[in-house]
Scaffold this motif. Structure first.
Motif, PDB file in Angstrom:
ATOM      1  N   SER A  46      -2.945  -2.102  -3.769  1.00  0.00           N
ATOM      2  CA  SER A  46      -4.032  -2.348  -2.898  1.00  0.00           C
ATOM      3  C   SER A  46      -3.748  -3.516  -2.039  1.00  0.00           C
ATOM      4  O   SER A  46      -4.319  -3.693  -1.057  1.00  0.00           O
ATOM      5  CB  SER A  46      -5.234  -2.714  -3.687  1.00  0.00           C
TER       6      SER A  46
ATOM      7  N   LYS B 212       0.699  -1.352   0.252  1.00  0.00           N
ATOM      8  CA  LYS B 212       0.059   0.043  -0.197  1.00  0.00           C
ATOM      9  C   LYS B 212       0.845   1.366   0.142  1.00  0.00           C
ATOM     10  O   LYS B 212       0.385   2.408  -0.619  1.00  0.00           O
ATOM     11  CB  LYS B 212      -0.891   0.056   1.258  1.00  0.00           C
ATOM     12  N   LYS B 213       1.974   1.150   0.682  1.00  0.00           N
ATOM     13  CA  LYS B 213       2.885   2.158   0.547  1.00  0.00           C
ATOM     14  C   LYS B 213       3.422   2.623  -0.615  1.00  0.00           C
ATOM     15  O   LYS B 213       3.905   3.711  -0.823  1.00  0.00           O
ATOM     16  CB  LYS B 213       3.876   2.115   1.584  1.00  0.00           C
ATOM     17  N   ASN B 214       3.532   1.596  -1.502  1.00  0.00           N
ATOM     18  CA  ASN B 214       4.105   1.907  -2.729  1.00  0.00           C
ATOM     19  C   ASN B 214       2.975   2.017  -4.022  1.00  0.00           C
ATOM     20  O   ASN B 214       3.254   1.571  -4.926  1.00  0.00           O
ATOM     21  CB  ASN B 214       5.052   0.718  -2.949  1.00  0.00           C
ATOM     22  N   GLY B 215       1.602   2.011  -3.369  1.00  0.00           N
ATOM     23  CA  GLY B 215       0.839   2.337  -4.358  1.00  0.00           C
ATOM     24  C   GLY B 215      -0.045   1.258  -4.990  1.00  0.00           C
ATOM     25  O   GLY B 215      -0.885   1.352  -5.776  1.00  0.00           O
TER      26      GLY B 215
END
Length: 395
Positions: A50, A45-48
């Motif tokens: 889901s 999630k931190k890297n875009g």
């Protein structure tokens, strides 16, 4: 039934697989790859994303089963493989693997297979091709040449023209002269048809009036192309108004709007109107941007630079949306070109441009047309949504 297991041109197969947790665990155990992008939801999630992204080489590994077991089957030996990851794959995705023989070398017992992998939403997640060595006995007999079919195919292919919007510009006329004589070219002009009349080396040059500021003119032009040719193989967008040299305080709304309509909105309208024809011809599109996209803008050209930045962004958006449907679109950023269009730019500004170029000179027209031709002839699948700079220093 006799040739049931024989490989022939256009032989194809389709397989399905659902990504499960065992796949991920086995792959991680075998390779030792503990990258958290594949294992941690929080990190993903931190890297875009889901959720954790499935290992790319795990996705591609399913091709091995298709080639080794089905097409061409036992005895197949991979000698080369090229593939591009187009979209991420996630746990529980259902993947459809499609493979098709697109070339057979009877002299070397080699075949080339084109393949793609799509998810349950019919989105391509991986595509590419492979060269495979196989037993000559697996290949069907070499078909006899059908000259009539071959000629018919050539005629159909040449029916799709190259369109140069802004063909009466210095760059446009120079580009037209560089194409083969038998290539169907449609060059548009707004009020300088006489420039095109001077071109004598093109026997299949069609001159059409087009004003990208006028909706009726765009509709009329597009309708004529649809009726006469159906598809479009290449589109080069080169139009430009008069270069407005004003500082930001003097530049008004109308200045911005006019440049935006010529450089960005005009192209968008043409693309929307001729979308089906561009898709039919699997068109390659080249847009003329400016060197200031992604770097420091030139002084006293704010409306021009802003509109070219918009054109570049529109092109990249289209490249992203249509890459799976055959259309390729790229942008060239040539910097300051030595033409009549740029003759009124102050010498101080030109000197700044020269200092930014590796050659220490302004870009010449030959460099621009050569780059356009290079992009049109480039057959790599990942040649899409890119900006090509000419002779630009790294900042």
């Amino acid at each position: 039934m006799k040739n049931k297991n024989k490989i022939s041109l256009n032989s194809s197969i389709q397989e399905k697989v659902i990504i499960n947790k065992k796949h991920l665990d086995y792959f991680r155990s075998i390779t030792g790859d503990k990258n958290p992008i594949h294992t941690s939801k929080k990190f993903a999630k931190k890297n875009g994303f889901s959720q954790p992204v499935v290992y790319g080489l795990l996705t591609s590994s399913f091709l091995s089963a298709v080639i080794g077991n089905k097409l061409p089957g036992p005895g197949a030996l991979w000698t080369n493989c090229n593939f591009t990851f187009k979209s991420p794959v996630f746990l529980n995705d259902e993947l459809t693997i499609e493979a098709k023989v697109i070339h057979i070398s009877y002299s070397t017992s080699m075949i080339k297979i084109d393949f793609s992998i799509k998810n349950q939403f019919h989105k391509i997640v991986l595509e590419g091709d492979s060269d495979i060595k196989i037993d000559l006995k697996q290949i069907s007999k070499k078909p006899k040449k059908n000259l009539n079919i071959k000629k018919s195919f050539k005629r159909e292919k040449t029916n799709y023209p190259t369109i140069i919007i802004g063909g009466s510009s210095e760059i446009g006329t120079h580009l037209i002269k560089s194409f083969p004589r038998d290539k169907i070219l449609i060059a548009t002009y707004r009020n300088k048809k006489n420039f095109l009349d001077k071109i004598s080396n093109q026997k299949k040059l069609i001159k059409e009036k087009l004003d990208v500021l006028n909706n009726q003119s765009i509709k009329k032009f597009c309708k004529k192309i649809k009726l006469k040719f159906g598809g479009i193989s290449e589109l080069i967008y080169l139009p430009a108004g008069n270069l407005l040299l004003k500082n930001i305080k003097e530049t008004n709304y109308k200045d911005f709007l006019k440049d935006f309509e010529i450089n960005a909105l005009g192209f968008l309208k043409i693309f929307q109107t001729m979308e089906k024809e561009l898709l039919l011809g699997k068109a390659k599109i080249v847009l003329m941007s400016t060197e200031s996209v992604g770097s420091i803008p030139a002084k006293n050209q704010s409306s021009y630079v802003a509109s070219k930045s918009a054109l570049s962004s529109i092109g990249k958006s289209i490249a992203s949306e249509y890459s799976n449907r055959g259309i390729k679109i790229n942008i060239i950023a040539p910097g300051l070109i030595n033409t009549k269009f740029t003759k009124n730019i102050p010498e101080v500004s030109k000197e700044i441009y020269r200092s930014q170029n590796l050659s220490g000179e302004l870009t010449n027209i030959d460099e621009v047309t050569s780059l356009i031709k290079f992009i049109l002839n480039n057959k790599y699948t990942n040649n899409n949504g890119m900006t090509y700079y000419i002779n630009k220093r790294e900042n």
